[in-house]
Design a protein around this motif. Sequence first.
Motif, PDB file in Angstrom:
ATOM      1  N   PHE A   1       0.831  -1.207   0.000  1.00 57.42           N
ATOM      2  CA  PHE A   1       0.000   0.000   0.000  1.00 57.42           C
ATOM      3  C   PHE A   1       0.871   1.264   0.000  1.00 57.42           C
ATOM      4  O   PHE A   1       0.526   2.265  -0.644  1.00 57.42           O
ATOM      5  CB  PHE A   1      -0.933   0.010   1.204  1.00 57.42           C
ATOM      6  N   ALA A   2       1.996   1.244   0.719  1.00 58.82           N
ATOM      7  CA  ALA A   2       2.902   2.393   0.730  1.00 58.82           C
ATOM      8  C   ALA A   2       3.482   2.634  -0.661  1.00 58.82           C
ATOM      9  O   ALA A   2       3.520   3.779  -1.144  1.00 58.82           O
ATOM     10  CB  ALA A   2       4.026   2.163   1.736  1.00 58.82           C
ATOM     11  N   ALA A   3       3.918   1.556  -1.315  1.00 57.27           N
ATOM     12  CA  ALA A   3       4.457   1.689  -2.671  1.00 57.27           C
ATOM     13  C   ALA A   3       3.393   2.208  -3.634  1.00 57.27           C
ATOM     14  O   ALA A   3       3.669   3.056  -4.494  1.00 57.27           O
ATOM     15  CB  ALA A   3       5.001   0.347  -3.146  1.00 57.27           C
ATOM     16  N   ALA A   4       2.162   1.710  -3.481  1.00 56.67           N
ATOM     17  CA  ALA A   4       1.071   2.162  -4.346  1.00 56.67           C
ATOM     18  C   ALA A   4       0.773   3.646  -4.132  1.00 56.67           C
ATOM     19  O   ALA A   4       0.435   4.369  -5.077  1.00 56.67           O
ATOM     20  CB  ALA A   4      -0.185   1.334  -4.086  1.00 56.67           C
ATOM     21  N   SER A   5       0.913   4.117  -2.895  1.00 55.61           N
ATOM     22  CA  SER A   5       0.697   5.534  -2.610  1.00 55.61           C
ATOM     23  C   SER A   5       1.718   6.398  -3.340  1.00 55.61           C
ATOM     24  O   SER A   5       1.370   7.415  -3.958  1.00 55.61           O
ATOM     25  CB  SER A   5       0.782   5.792  -1.099  1.00 55.61           C
ATOM     26  N   TYR A   6       2.997   6.012  -3.286  1.00 51.97           N
ATOM     27  CA  TYR A   6       4.024   6.792  -3.973  1.00 51.97           C
ATOM     28  C   TYR A   6       3.832   6.730  -5.485  1.00 51.97           C
ATOM     29  O   TYR A   6       4.088   7.713  -6.194  1.00 51.97           O
ATOM     30  CB  TYR A   6       5.424   6.315  -3.577  1.00 51.97           C
ATOM     31  N   LEU A   7       3.372   5.585  -5.993  1.00 49.84           N
ATOM     32  CA  LEU A   7       3.060   5.483  -7.415  1.00 49.84           C
ATOM     33  C   LEU A   7       1.925   6.440  -7.775  1.00 49.84           C
ATOM     34  O   LEU A   7       1.959   7.115  -8.815  1.00 49.84           O
ATOM     35  CB  LEU A   7       2.668   4.044  -7.758  1.00 49.84           C
ATOM     36  N   CYS A   8       0.936   6.524  -6.902  1.00 48.29           N
ATOM     37  CA  CYS A   8      -0.181   7.444  -7.103  1.00 48.29           C
ATOM     38  C   CYS A   8       0.314   8.892  -7.114  1.00 48.29           C
ATOM     39  O   CYS A   8      -0.130   9.711  -7.926  1.00 48.29           O
ATOM     40  CB  CYS A   8      -1.212   7.233  -5.998  1.00 48.29           C
ATOM     41  N   LEU A   9       1.253   9.207  -6.235  1.00 47.08           N
ATOM     42  CA  LEU A   9       1.793  10.563  -6.164  1.00 47.08           C
ATOM     43  C   LEU A   9       2.543  10.939  -7.439  1.00 47.08           C
ATOM     44  O   LEU A   9       2.512  12.096  -7.865  1.00 47.08           O
ATOM     45  CB  LEU A   9       2.714  10.692  -4.947  1.00 47.08           C
TER      46      LEU A   9
ATOM     47  N   ALA B   1      -9.862  14.057 -11.960  1.00 49.55           N
ATOM     48  CA  ALA B   1      -8.711  13.183 -11.723  1.00 49.55           C
ATOM     49  C   ALA B   1      -7.953  13.619 -10.466  1.00 49.55           C
ATOM     50  O   ALA B   1      -7.448  12.777  -9.710  1.00 49.55           O
ATOM     51  CB  ALA B   1      -7.788  13.198 -12.938  1.00 49.55           C
ATOM     52  N   GLN B   2      -7.868  14.939 -10.239  1.00 48.31           N
ATOM     53  CA  GLN B   2      -7.247  15.438  -9.010  1.00 48.31           C
ATOM     54  C   GLN B   2      -7.948  14.879  -7.771  1.00 48.31           C
ATOM     55  O   GLN B   2      -7.295  14.366  -6.860  1.00 48.31           O
ATOM     56  CB  GLN B   2      -7.332  16.968  -8.965  1.00 48.31           C
ATOM     57  N   VAL B   3      -9.257  15.026  -7.755  1.00 50.00           N
ATOM     58  CA  VAL B   3     -10.030  14.562  -6.600  1.00 50.00           C
ATOM     59  C   VAL B   3      -9.853  13.060  -6.423  1.00 50.00           C
ATOM     60  O   VAL B   3      -9.614  12.566  -5.308  1.00 50.00           O
ATOM     61  CB  VAL B   3     -11.523  14.913  -6.763  1.00 50.00           C
ATOM     62  N   GLY B   4      -9.952  12.324  -7.534  1.00 47.72           N
ATOM     63  CA  GLY B   4      -9.838  10.870  -7.457  1.00 47.72           C
ATOM     64  C   GLY B   4      -8.469  10.420  -6.982  1.00 47.72           C
ATOM     65  O   GLY B   4      -8.361   9.626  -6.040  1.00 47.72           O
ATOM     66  N   LEU B   5      -7.407  10.928  -7.611  1.00 51.20           N
ATOM     67  CA  LEU B   5      -6.053  10.513  -7.228  1.00 51.20           C
ATOM     68  C   LEU B   5      -5.705  10.972  -5.819  1.00 51.20           C
ATOM     69  O   LEU B   5      -5.046  10.253  -5.058  1.00 51.20           O
ATOM     70  CB  LEU B   5      -5.029  11.066  -8.225  1.00 51.20           C
ATOM     71  N   GLY B   6      -6.136  12.188  -5.457  1.00 51.03           N
ATOM     72  CA  GLY B   6      -5.865  12.678  -4.110  1.00 51.03           C
ATOM     73  C   GLY B   6      -6.511  11.822  -3.044  1.00 51.03           C
ATOM     74  O   GLY B   6      -5.885  11.464  -2.041  1.00 51.03           O
ATOM     75  N   ALA B   7      -7.784  11.464  -3.265  1.00 51.38           N
ATOM     76  CA  ALA B   7      -8.494  10.623  -2.300  1.00 51.38           C
ATOM     77  C   ALA B   7      -7.908   9.218  -2.257  1.00 51.38           C
ATOM     78  O   ALA B   7      -7.733   8.628  -1.179  1.00 51.38           O
ATOM     79  CB  ALA B   7      -9.980  10.569  -2.644  1.00 51.38           C
TER      80      ALA B   7
END
Length: 332
Positions: free
Chosen positions: A67-75, A217-223
């Motif tokens: 989940f941490a790696a996925a968060s940085y990928l999302c960022l 996309a901002q709202v979606g990726l941010g959430a």
Amino acid sequence: MTQAHEQTEAKQEKTARRRFWTILLTVLSVALGGYLLYRTLAGYSMGQLVESVRALPAGRLAAAGGFAAASYLCLTGIDWLALRAAGKPLPYPRVALAAFISLSLGHSIGFAGLSSGAIRYRFYTRWGLHTADVAKAVLFCGVTVAVGLMALGAVAVLVHPGLAREVTGLSEGAVLAAGLACAGGVAAYLGLAAWWRKPLTFRRWSIEMPPLPLAAAQVGLGAVNFALVSACLHQVLAAVSDVGFLAVASVFVIANAAVLITHVPGGVGVIESVVVHLLPKTDVIGPLIAFRCLYFLGPLALGLVVFAVTEAVFRWRDAGGEAREVAPARSS
């Protein structure tokens, strides 16, 4: 001395000044990052760190790390969108490199908008962007964090209002008002993106709203990013307590709101205090250390190494370019 020569000298002096400050900020960022890494770990013995993490199930740690790696990928995806919104898209590998380094350091340094923005500036200006372009991208990322936090906060607070009342001490009406305000803020932002085409002006600043697809996309990726970080924390806490994801997400949103206000580096002490409030009768030292290592310290250490390597490569290439320029001059 001609006017053109004076302008050239002034431009060279400005470039040299800018290079000095960017190098200084780079050195200070690396030094501060190393100090924070040492300071955070200095409070624990190696035995405590090893035993607290070893006591957690490997499956939970692996899931939390994922989940941490996925968060940085999302960022990195948020940065990619930001450059598209600024009209200066770059290849994703470059964006991912700059975003990971800037955010892995910025999360722990504090004042993430400034610290990560300075590192982004270091990278993006090398790849052809101007100061105004970088400023637009950094602002886009900051707005994404805000609307993403509001979106997840609205869901967590409105779905789980009882926990929000316990953590904040507010009345039921105040909690519901906060949740509705978060939802209303997100709706207002999307509404402006859909119907407001003129730049929003505040004093000397002028901000253009992104088109609705980018804003959505901002709202979606941010959430999604905050949901992934909450999931990382939930996985390690679930190893010692039967706590639900929405409960952790609700507390994490509240903690991050406090972190954004205080700019405490890495949320040190803030996240811990709200987790202890959530689970007052549970020994959460192991899960909290694991979460901090997985989401903050691990990326910070990796980011420092990658930053040092990329800076060495940049310096080597710059030196090679200067040598090629001097060689023909000498031969002539």
